[in-house]
Design an enzyme around this catalytic site. Structure first.
Site, short mmCIF file in Angstrom:
data_model
loop_
_atom_site.label_atom_id
_atom_site.label_comp_id
_atom_site.label_asym_id
_atom_site.label_seq_id
_atom_site.Cartn_x
_atom_site.Cartn_y
_atom_site.Cartn_z
CE LYS A 79 0.08 -1.03 2.93
NZ LYS A 79 -0.42 -1.90 1.86
CB SER A 154 -3.73 -3.47 2.92
OG SER A 154 -2.67 -3.44 2.08
CB SER A 178 -2.94 -3.61 -1.15
OG SER A 178 -3.77 -4.45 -0.35
N1 GLN Z 1 -7.06 -7.77 -0.18
C1 GLN Z 1 -6.18 -8.70 -0.68
C2 GLN Z 1 -5.55 -9.33 0.42
O1 GLN Z 1 -6.13 -9.37 1.43
C3 GLN Z 1 -5.00 -7.79 -1.19
C4 GLN Z 1 -4.04 -7.25 -0.26
C5 GLN Z 1 -2.66 -6.73 -0.69
O2 GLN Z 1 -2.82 -6.30 -1.99
N2 GLN Z 1 -1.82 -6.28 0.21
O3 GLN Z 1 -4.79 -10.31 0.37
#
Ligand code: GLN
Length: 478
Positions: A79, A154, A178
């Site tokens: 990532k 994400s 995410s």
């Molecule tokens: N959807 C959550 C957020 O936007 C989790 C994102 C993540 O785990 N990086 O914060």
């Protein structure tokens, strides 16, 4: 069958036996990426794939690994929020579009030490903020199961690459879901380890008290192998836990007879899609048939989890992202002698909408007049949520829940309604608030062929039970 379709375990065995070379595998991956690029609606899983760098990595691998290792030369996609020395780390942001990592994340170093090859940087929501991978400065990611749908986020690039055979396995990061949520929506395995299990050194910070790196893979066994490679104490991360690393693959295939499974009422209420509910109930049946004892439990503070998470995460983000000003960090996008203007314009142009919204929210809740009412209160509720889990785990070994209230939705559907999108994180963020390990395991599909995942949560450092149960679901739901 293309070699890009191999699992990590298969690829590793084939290289070890000399049946295929590393270049054979990366060649097939690159052809698959090329074909995707030319397609009508590309998955767009990668932000960059530096071929010169790949050659150097393979050369170094051959110099340093004369005997078999855990990963045997298998390419692992990363990532684009995790530093790989000598390649770009953009965090899917304009403000870091030219940033080249001068150092490796510990997890990347460990992949290499264990004989893996970091290969390609994956698309994502900008600075890991989002649930759909639509917040990227490098174009949206599409779900390989249905190109008009989101892959989740994400780590959407990671999950889509693994599901679409554009990677053998990948590293993602999970702050509030995410890893698990995109794994769920793309029908692959993903595990967020216990907070402190994997070093955060070299992972660009979003919300430091939640962030964890973890594997996204085609199988449970692959996830176990990759987690073994990347976990362990690291003195460069002050929150790294001094616990012994484990051979997680040993747990894959072990029985769960007599294990107690908790089903929290609060996770099966209003808003849960019917097909998702049915799939998760089916998963619970599989565990019961394998000898687990299922009982109902209650996690009564669940309804405060979203508010608590979004207050603390945005507060930490506003502080962590203060460094991107075009002077200390970040591309300088304007040229001016006026310092205020430089800060303002650089940050206005460099960050996307969602990142700016969160910086504003976080700065607000940390401001002197509101700190006690929001930030401090949220920290107190965080403690209650942790305690809630602690007492639940006094009576059960694993807690089983859905991952996402809905299967992958259409691209664009929630983009204008951030609150709606935040609410969809309800089943994943409590786990991060408590620092627990949790995985998403594929557990059936909707009538339209969209994948559904089931979440397995364990107590701190009990990834063992997650791998035991995950493998049983993988077998039973196949
Ligand atoms: N959807 C959550 C957020 O936007 C989790 C994102 C993540 O785990 N990086 O914060």
């Amino acid at each position: 069958m293309g070699l890009n379709e191999l699992t990590l375990e298969e690829a590793s065995n084939m290289i070890k036996k000399g049946d295929v070379s590393i270049e054979d595998i990366t060649g097939d991956i690159l052809s698959a990426i090329e074909a995707d690029r030319k397609s009508d609606k590309p998955v767009n899983a990668y932000i960059s794939f530096d071929l010169d760098h790949l050659k150097i990595e393979i050369e170094n691998y051959r110099l340093n690994h004369k005997t078999p290792s855990l990963l045997n030369g298998v390419p692992i996609a990363v990532k684009d929020i995790i530093n790989v020395k000598g390649t770009k780390t953009t965090c899917a942001s304009r403000i870091l579009k030219d940033y080249e990592s001068p150092y490796d994340a510990t997890a990347v170093e460990l992949i290499r030490e264990n004989g893996g090859i970091p290969a390609g940087k994956l698309n994502m929501d900008e600075f890991a903020m989002g649930s759909t991978s639509e917040n990227s400065a490098f174009g949206i990611v599409r779900n390989p199961h249905n190109r008009d749908r989101i892959p989740g986020g994400s780590s959407g690039g990671a999950a889509a690459a693994v599901a679409g055979n554009l990677a053998i396995a990948a590293l993602g990061s999970d702050t509030g879901g995410s890893i698990r949520q995109p794994a769920c929506m793309c029908g692959v395995f993903g595990i967020k380890p216990t907070y402190g299990r994997v070093s955060r050194y070299g992972l660009v910070a979003y919300a430091s008290s939640f962030d964890q790196i973890g594997p996204i893979t085609k199988t449970v066994l692959d996830g176990a192998i990759l987690l073994e490679a990347i976990s362990g104490y690291d003195r460069r991360d002050s929150t790294s836990a001094p616990v012994k690393n484990e051979k997680y693959s040993d747990y894959v295939g072990q029985s769960i007879k007599g294990k107690k499974i908790g089903i929290p009422d609060e996770y099966f209420g209003e808003g849960l899609d019917n097909e998702v509910r049915r799939a998760v109930e089916y998963g619970i049946k599989i565990l019961e048939n394998a000898g687990a004892e299922v009982k109902k439990i209650s996690l009564k503070y669940t309804r405060y989890a979203i508010a608590t998470y979004y207050i603390i995460a945005t507060a930490e983000a506003s502080s962590n992202l203060a460094r991107y000003d075009g002077i200390r960090y970040g591309t300088r996008l304007v040229s001016t002698d006026d310092l205020d203007r430089l800060y303002r314009e650089n940050r206005s142009r460099g960050f996307g909408e969602e990142v700016k919204r969160r910086i504003l929210l976080g700065t607000y809740t940390l401001s002197s007049g509101y700190y006690d009412a929001y930030y401090l209160k949220a920290q107190k509720v965080r403690t209650l949520i942790r305690e809630d889990f602690k007492s639940a785990f006094g009576g059960v070994d694993i807690i089983v829940t859905p991952v996402s209230p809905k299967p992958a939705w259409e691209i664009g559907k929630m983009l204008d309604d951030p609150l709606q999108m935040y609410l969809a994180d309800i089943y994943t963020v409590p786990v991060n608030l408590a620092g627990l390990p949790a995985a998403s395991v594929p557990c059936g599909k909707t009538e339209d062929g969209l994948p559904i995942g089931i979440q397995l949560i364990a107590y701190h450092f009990n990834e063992a039970d997650i791998f035991r149960a995950a493998r049983i679901i993988e077998e039973g739901a196949a």
